[in-house]
Design an enzyme around this catalytic site. Structure first.
Site, mmCIF file in Angstrom:
data_model
loop_
_atom_site.group_PDB
_atom_site.id
_atom_site.type_symbol
_atom_site.label_atom_id
_atom_site.label_comp_id
_atom_site.label_asym_id
_atom_site.label_seq_id
_atom_site.Cartn_x
_atom_site.Cartn_y
_atom_site.Cartn_z
ATOM 1 N N ASN A 7 0.874 -1.169 0.000
ATOM 2 C CA ASN A 7 0.000 0.000 0.000
ATOM 3 C C ASN A 7 0.916 1.225 0.000
ATOM 4 O O ASN A 7 1.455 1.604 1.035
ATOM 5 C CB ASN A 7 -0.882 -0.042 1.255
ATOM 6 N N ARG A 90 -2.511 -2.115 -3.507
ATOM 7 C CA ARG A 90 -3.776 -1.423 -3.234
ATOM 8 C C ARG A 90 -3.843 -0.159 -4.095
ATOM 9 O O ARG A 90 -2.912 0.651 -4.083
ATOM 10 C CB ARG A 90 -3.833 -1.035 -1.765
ATOM 11 N N HIS A 179 -13.291 2.202 0.062
ATOM 12 C CA HIS A 179 -13.235 1.157 1.106
ATOM 13 C C HIS A 179 -13.853 -0.163 0.650
ATOM 14 O O HIS A 179 -14.303 -0.965 1.480
ATOM 15 C CB HIS A 179 -13.985 1.590 2.389
ATOM 16 N N ARG A 240 -13.249 15.669 6.831
ATOM 17 C CA ARG A 240 -14.000 15.888 5.580
ATOM 18 C C ARG A 240 -15.447 16.226 5.888
ATOM 19 O O ARG A 240 -16.062 15.643 6.789
ATOM 20 C CB ARG A 240 -13.970 14.628 4.704
ATOM 21 N N GLU A 384 -8.219 -5.468 5.183
ATOM 22 C CA GLU A 384 -8.134 -5.138 3.764
ATOM 23 C C GLU A 384 -6.959 -5.851 3.084
ATOM 24 O O GLU A 384 -7.060 -6.266 1.935
ATOM 25 C CB GLU A 384 -8.037 -3.617 3.590
#
Ligand code: ADP
Length: 396
Positions: A7, A90, A179, A240, A384
């Protein structure tokens, strides 16, 4: 077979080496400050940890050090690089260029470049990580696994925005979600735990972390998700804003004298629960603040639970029913208060939280609804990296 999951960020690179026979994590770690003074690798293997401090001006040097750490006499878990059967990378955004995980070819690398404008902070970094791995391991198969893949099953009515159809076609402006690997993993784990086939379940998965997204998973397939064209959409998050009227954005930009790009940065970095509370983006700080009587911390927590609850309710409506709610990621796994705030008021849907059970800390899958709740509420740690490794193995 052993698969290395990578990643890559612009100045960081996280990895895990996974044995696919047992799905055990053999080694993991992360490089930080690539290209910045003071770069280091923190690596774990054989139950031990080691920190390598070394100048790493680029991702190639970083991945070379990772491979060295994997073969280290002390914390190493492999004898030679050849033991790495494949590398799974990823990738945050796929646009409409990639519908599913993909093996890397020169053509795929070219197509990947077209996705850069969809995730300018993330996708170029993933491509840099990929190039570095190819340079260091030219014979090893590489796969791209996209955060957006699981959402590709959304029907058109769910992923379209109400803009001119021609503009969707021309520019690819639509909902892609994020996600996806996490939503896929926890929805599959929930089905396994409940002893049911994914096809027989209507699940709402709540991935609540620094970034938060909620997905409707009907019959094992994603049918809707709260993040949109980018991960700015949906519920308010750490920093956010979540969804906001586009006219309010233009109005704010004018009042604050910001151009379009700076306005989006403002919405990404200065808003969310951090902006509301004025205290922190971390929910632990908000919990403490609220307990001490800070009304803006309490408001931020209330807004987060309320907005998430509305997605759960709307997705129950979208699917025409609800069998299970799953909570995962930093907040979903660790904050009983947030889970309680979201489930409160959903009794009419058949959600009955066991408050005492919800307050306990349990390793692994944790059922937090009362025994006879018609909607099961589960806390499931996400993984993940394992999904990326599984998808990579499948491609081979
Ligand atoms: P990312 O989206 O970066 O992967 P994580 O899933 O790791 O984020 O979630 C990080 C967030 O989880 C932190 O910002 C914090 O708000 C929250 N968190 C972690 N532990 C707790 C806790 N015990 N209580 C409340 N929130 C927590």
């Amino acid at each position: 077979m052993k698969i290395l999951v990578v990643n890559a960020g612009s100045s960081s690179l996280k990895y895990q080496l996974i044995d696919m026979e047992t799905e055990a994590v053999l080694a993991k770690g992360g490089v930080e400050r690539i290209g910045i003074e003071g770069s280091f690798l923190k690596a774990k293997g054989n139950g031990k940890e080691k920190v390598y401090t070394q100048d790493m001006p680029n991702h190639k040097i970083a991945i070379e050090l990772v491979i060295k750490a994997l073969q280290d006499g002390d914390i190493g878990v492999i004898k030679s690089m050849d033991e790495i059967g494949a590398v799974g990378h990823r990738v945050v955004a796929s646009g409409e260029y990639f519908k599913k995980p993909t093996l890397v070819t020169p053509e795929v690398r070219k197509t990947l470049e077209k996705t850069f404008e969809l995730a300018p902070l993330h996708n170029p970094a993933a491509a840099t990580g990929l190039s570095a791995c190819i340079e260091v391991m030219p014979e090893t198969p590489m796969a791209l696994v996209f955060d957006t893949s699981f959402h590709q099953t959304m029907p058109e009515k769910a992923y379209m925005f109400g803009i001119k159809y021609e503009d969707y076609k021309e520019y690819g402006v639509r909902k892609y979600g994020a996600h996806g690997t996490s939503h896929k993993f926890v929805s599959q784990e929930a089905a396994k735990y409940l002893g049911k086939k994914p096809e027989d379940l209507k699940i709402v998965t709540c991935h609540l972390g620094n970034g938060s997204s909620i997905s409707a998973v009907d019959g094992g397939k994603c049918v809707d998700t709260s993040m949109g064209f980018t991960p700015l959409d949906g519920v308010l998050m750490g920093t956010r804003s979540g969804c906001i009227d586009a006219s309010a954005v233009e109005f704010l930009a004018r009042k604050k004298g910001l151009n379009a790009a700076d306005t989006v940065t403002y919405l990404n970095k200065q808003c969310g629960v951090a902006g509301i509370s004025g205290v922190s983006s971390d929910f632990r700080d908000l919990d403490n603040g609220a307990k001490e009587g800070n009304a803006r911390c309490a408001l931020a927590l209330d807004m987060f639970a309320y907005q998430t609850k509305k997605f759960v309710g709307s997705y129950a409506a979208a699917m025409g029913g609800l069998d299970c709610i799953v909570f995962t990621a930093g907040i979903g796994e660790n904050s009983p208060n947030v889970r309680e705030g979201i489930c409160e008021g959903l009794e009419f849907l058949g959600v009955r939280l066991d408050k005492e059970e919800n307050g306990k800390r349990v390793d692994g899958i944790h059922e937090v609804s009362v025994k006879n709740s018609s909607v099961k509420v589960l806390v499931i740690p996400t993984n993940e990296e394992l999904v990326i490794a599984r998808e990579t193995a499948q491609l081979l």
